[in-house]
Design an enzyme around this catalytic site. Structure first.
Site: not given
Length: 174
Positions: A140-141
């Site tokens: 989850p950047c």
């Protein structure tokens, strides 16, 4: 949960396969091999991403990934449990592992990630590794913000980043 740290940056992939899946943010291209998912690509300007040259369309290989992505967008899944095979440097893999540790619905700054991996002066390098993340959403950047809390670059665009953050901040079905 699969860990990224055991993945070698020079790990040879087997037969490369791909499929597309429709999501609320557009078609996503999934790429991997029989051992795991190696990339997720966003559509650009409404046009689905092209698969890698020589890859084979095999939707069934990605059934778990598609099911988990559907559950994520339905707000019934907070953490992915998939075999992952991202390719990157040792530093990138450390950053991506730190991204996976950011809890659903929470955010971190680039400097917080740099401190987490023990490299407090490597904020820009963390930003570069974040931008090179081949597995957005699953790694989850989108949960990484600027030091002042502002939205910063995202491969799917800032509109998609805002959508994902809003999705995670909306009361879920849990």
């Amino acid at each position: 949960m699969a860990h990224l740290s055991g993945v070698r940056c020079d790990a040879a992939m087997g037969e490369v396969m791909h499929t597309w899946t429709d999501t609320p943010i557009g078609a996503l291209l999934l790429v991997g091999d029989a051992d795991g998912l190696s990339a997720i690509s966003f559509a650009k300007n409404g046009v689905a991403a092209d698969p890698p040259d020589g890859s084979v369309a095999r939707r069934e290989v990605f059934a778990d990934a598609i099911e988990q992505l559907d559950a994520y967008f339905a707000r019934t899944l907070r953490s992915f449990d998939l075999d992952l095979r991202p390719r990157g440097t040792a530093f990138q893999l450390r950053v991506w592992e730190a991204l996976r540790a950011i809890p659903y619905g929470e955010t971190r700054s680039y400097s917080e990630i740099a401190r987490t991996i023990g490299k407090p002066d490597a904020v820009r390098a963390v930003g570069s590794a974040n931008g090179a993340n081949p597995l957005p959403i699953v790694v989850p950047c989108h949960r990484v913000l600027g030091a002042d809390g502002s939205l910063t670059g995202f491969g799917g665009g800032l509109r998609v980043k805002r959508f994902l953050l809003d999705l995670e901040s909306t009361p879920s079905l849990f």
